[in-house]
Design a protein around this motif. Structure first.
Motif, PDB file in Angstrom:
ATOM      1  N   THR A   1      -3.747  -8.430  -1.320  1.00  0.00           N
ATOM      2  CA  THR A   1      -2.701  -8.890  -0.414  1.00  0.00           C
ATOM      3  C   THR A   1      -1.349  -8.654  -1.066  1.00  0.00           C
ATOM      4  O   THR A   1      -1.189  -8.807  -2.280  1.00  0.00           O
ATOM      5  CB  THR A   1      -2.865 -10.377  -0.058  1.00  0.00           C
ATOM      6  OG1 THR A   1      -3.046 -11.143  -1.264  1.00  0.00           O
ATOM      7  CG2 THR A   1      -4.066 -10.601   0.856  1.00  0.00           C
ATOM      8  N   ALA A   2      -0.387  -8.269  -0.255  1.00  0.00           N
ATOM      9  CA  ALA A   2       0.969  -8.012  -0.750  1.00  0.00           C
ATOM     10  C   ALA A   2       1.940  -8.432   0.340  1.00  0.00           C
ATOM     11  O   ALA A   2       1.910  -7.888   1.445  1.00  0.00           O
ATOM     12  CB  ALA A   2       1.153  -6.536  -1.089  1.00  0.00           C
ATOM     13  N   LYS A   3       2.773  -9.396   0.012  1.00  0.00           N
ATOM     14  CA  LYS A   3       3.697  -9.945   1.009  1.00  0.00           C
ATOM     15  C   LYS A   3       5.134  -9.704   0.549  1.00  0.00           C
ATOM     16  O   LYS A   3       5.608 -10.340  -0.382  1.00  0.00           O
ATOM     17  CB  LYS A   3       3.434 -11.451   1.184  1.00  0.00           C
ATOM     18  CG  LYS A   3       4.191 -12.092   2.314  1.00  0.00           C
ATOM     19  CD  LYS A   3       3.725 -13.540   2.489  1.00  0.00           C
ATOM     20  CE  LYS A   3       4.478 -14.210   3.622  1.00  0.00           C
ATOM     21  NZ  LYS A   3       5.914 -14.362   3.286  1.00  0.00           N
TER      22      LYS A   3
ATOM     23  N   TRP B   1       5.749   0.833   1.432  1.00  0.00           N
ATOM     24  CA  TRP B   1       4.397   1.301   1.680  1.00  0.00           C
ATOM     25  C   TRP B   1       3.858   2.174   0.553  1.00  0.00           C
ATOM     26  O   TRP B   1       2.722   1.997   0.106  1.00  0.00           O
ATOM     27  CB  TRP B   1       4.367   2.113   2.986  1.00  0.00           C
ATOM     28  CG  TRP B   1       4.399   1.294   4.224  1.00  0.00           C
ATOM     29  CD1 TRP B   1       5.501   0.947   4.951  1.00  0.00           C
ATOM     30  CD2 TRP B   1       3.291   0.717   4.898  1.00  0.00           C
ATOM     31  NE1 TRP B   1       5.140   0.189   6.029  1.00  0.00           N
ATOM     32  CE2 TRP B   1       3.795   0.043   6.035  1.00  0.00           C
ATOM     33  CE3 TRP B   1       1.921   0.710   4.664  1.00  0.00           C
ATOM     34  CZ2 TRP B   1       2.968  -0.635   6.919  1.00  0.00           C
ATOM     35  CZ3 TRP B   1       1.090   0.032   5.553  1.00  0.00           C
ATOM     36  CH2 TRP B   1       1.621  -0.631   6.661  1.00  0.00           C
TER      37      TRP B   1
ATOM     38  N   CYS C   1       2.934   0.298  -2.649  1.00  0.00           N
ATOM     39  CA  CYS C   1       1.850  -0.641  -2.356  1.00  0.00           C
ATOM     40  C   CYS C   1       0.512   0.102  -2.260  1.00  0.00           C
ATOM     41  O   CYS C   1      -0.498  -0.348  -2.806  1.00  0.00           O
ATOM     42  CB  CYS C   1       2.171  -1.372  -1.052  1.00  0.00           C
ATOM     43  SG  CYS C   1       1.147  -2.811  -0.760  1.00  0.00           S
TER      44      CYS C   1
ATOM     45  N   THR D   1      -1.066  -6.135   4.230  1.00  0.00           N
ATOM     46  CA  THR D   1       0.364  -6.236   3.991  1.00  0.00           C
ATOM     47  C   THR D   1       0.998  -7.006   5.145  1.00  0.00           C
ATOM     48  O   THR D   1       0.467  -7.025   6.258  1.00  0.00           O
ATOM     49  CB  THR D   1       1.024  -4.849   3.877  1.00  0.00           C
ATOM     50  OG1 THR D   1       0.881  -4.162   5.127  1.00  0.00           O
ATOM     51  CG2 THR D   1       0.376  -4.031   2.778  1.00  0.00           C
ATOM     52  N   TYR D   2       2.124  -7.622   4.859  1.00  0.00           N
ATOM     53  CA  TYR D   2       2.799  -8.475   5.837  1.00  0.00           C
ATOM     54  C   TYR D   2       4.136  -7.832   6.178  1.00  0.00           C
ATOM     55  O   TYR D   2       5.040  -7.775   5.344  1.00  0.00           O
ATOM     56  CB  TYR D   2       2.970  -9.881   5.274  1.00  0.00           C
ATOM     57  CG  TYR D   2       1.638 -10.562   5.023  1.00  0.00           C
ATOM     58  CD1 TYR D   2       1.195 -11.578   5.853  1.00  0.00           C
ATOM     59  CD2 TYR D   2       0.814 -10.152   3.977  1.00  0.00           C
ATOM     60  CE1 TYR D   2      -0.046 -12.180   5.647  1.00  0.00           C
ATOM     61  CE2 TYR D   2      -0.416 -10.742   3.765  1.00  0.00           C
ATOM     62  CZ  TYR D   2      -0.842 -11.757   4.606  1.00  0.00           C
ATOM     63  OH  TYR D   2      -2.066 -12.344   4.400  1.00  0.00           O
ATOM     64  N   LYS D   3       4.254  -7.322   7.403  1.00  0.00           N
ATOM     65  CA  LYS D   3       5.406  -6.523   7.794  1.00  0.00           C
ATOM     66  C   LYS D   3       6.027  -7.060   9.094  1.00  0.00           C
ATOM     67  O   LYS D   3       5.330  -7.663   9.912  1.00  0.00           O
ATOM     68  CB  LYS D   3       4.988  -5.059   8.010  1.00  0.00           C
ATOM     69  CG  LYS D   3       4.355  -4.390   6.789  1.00  0.00           C
ATOM     70  CD  LYS D   3       5.373  -4.168   5.693  1.00  0.00           C
ATOM     71  CE  LYS D   3       4.774  -3.422   4.504  1.00  0.00           C
ATOM     72  NZ  LYS D   3       5.753  -3.222   3.419  1.00  0.00           N
TER      73      LYS D   3
END
Length: 230
Positions: free
Chosen positions: A160-162, A167, A170, A186-188
């Motif tokens: 997970t990467a917030k 991109w 990551c 990912t949280y976009k």
């Protein structure tokens, strides 16, 4: 929301009251164990307290409301997870979203939280101790250093990467960290563009799904983009 604590003293002591029904709905469960709700609310309390000294979450607007939104966003991927035990790595953990809510609700999984800022890493360690969370390990380092030094127990099932990077970087991290078939969340603020989707394919990943919690919390525009490593 904030409510008065039963043992509030002079001036009142407050704690976050999470919407248990919304949590259960997002998790596709009939209900959530009371002890997990209590641990989740205690985590939110600790985050509010620490946020007065360390910038862990946005201080614009209602911090309590933002924490509730971030908590619900963190657990939105629960229905997409298998029942088997998973190994996670969370990059740029900050105040603990999404990893700590997931660790509370998935106690059988193992989580490595990578945070380069010492004060934030210390908060994460203290919080896990206070909540007696035994399935989390906090690593105070840069993810690039952890990869280059070989200090991580590879591979992971989920990453997970917030809001930590773009991109390209990551995906580069995920290529090193994930097992074949492992997934990256990912949280976009928006869906990936055509050029970003092309980047995903070139990196050896495929788009699996996009999740939104607008049906539960209308004012949350962030989307969870899930990709699978080939």
């Amino acid at each position: 929301m904030l409510v008065d604590s039963p043992d509030s003293g002079v001036g009142g002591v407050f704690h976050v009251k999470l919407p248990a029904d919304a949590i259960a709905k997002l998790a596709h469960l009939q209900s959530i164990d009371d002890s997990k709700i209590a641990a989740s609310e205690r985590y939110c309390d600790l985050l509010i307290e620490a946020n007065r000294r360390i910038n862990l979450i946005s201080r614009v607007g209602s911090v309590e409301r933002e924490i509730e939104r971030q908590f619900l966003l963190s657990i939105a991927i629960l229905p997409f997870l298998p029942l088997s035990r998973l190994r996670w790595i969370d990059v740029g953990s900050g105040g603990g979203f999404p990893a700590i809510p997931l660790a509370i609700l998935r106690p059988g999984d193992q989580f490595d939280l990578v945070e380069s800022v010492a004060k934030k890493a210390f908060f994460l360690e203290r919080t896990c101790d206070a909540l007696a969370i035994s399935n989390v390990a906090v690593r105070n380092c840069r993810i690039e250093d952890a990869i280059s030094r070989g200090t991580l127990e590879l591979p992971y099932d989920w990453m997970t990467a917030k809001a930590v990077t773009g991109w390209q970087e990551c995906l580069r991290w995920a290529e090193h960290l994930l097992a074949a078939g492992g997934q990256l969340a990912t949280y976009k603020p928006s869906s990936p563009s055509e050029s970003e989707l092309l980047m995903v394919c070139k990196a050896g990943f495929e788009l699996v799904d996009e999740l939104s919690i607008r049906h539960i919390v209308p004012d949350v525009g962030t989307r969870i983009i899930i990709m699978r490593k080939a």
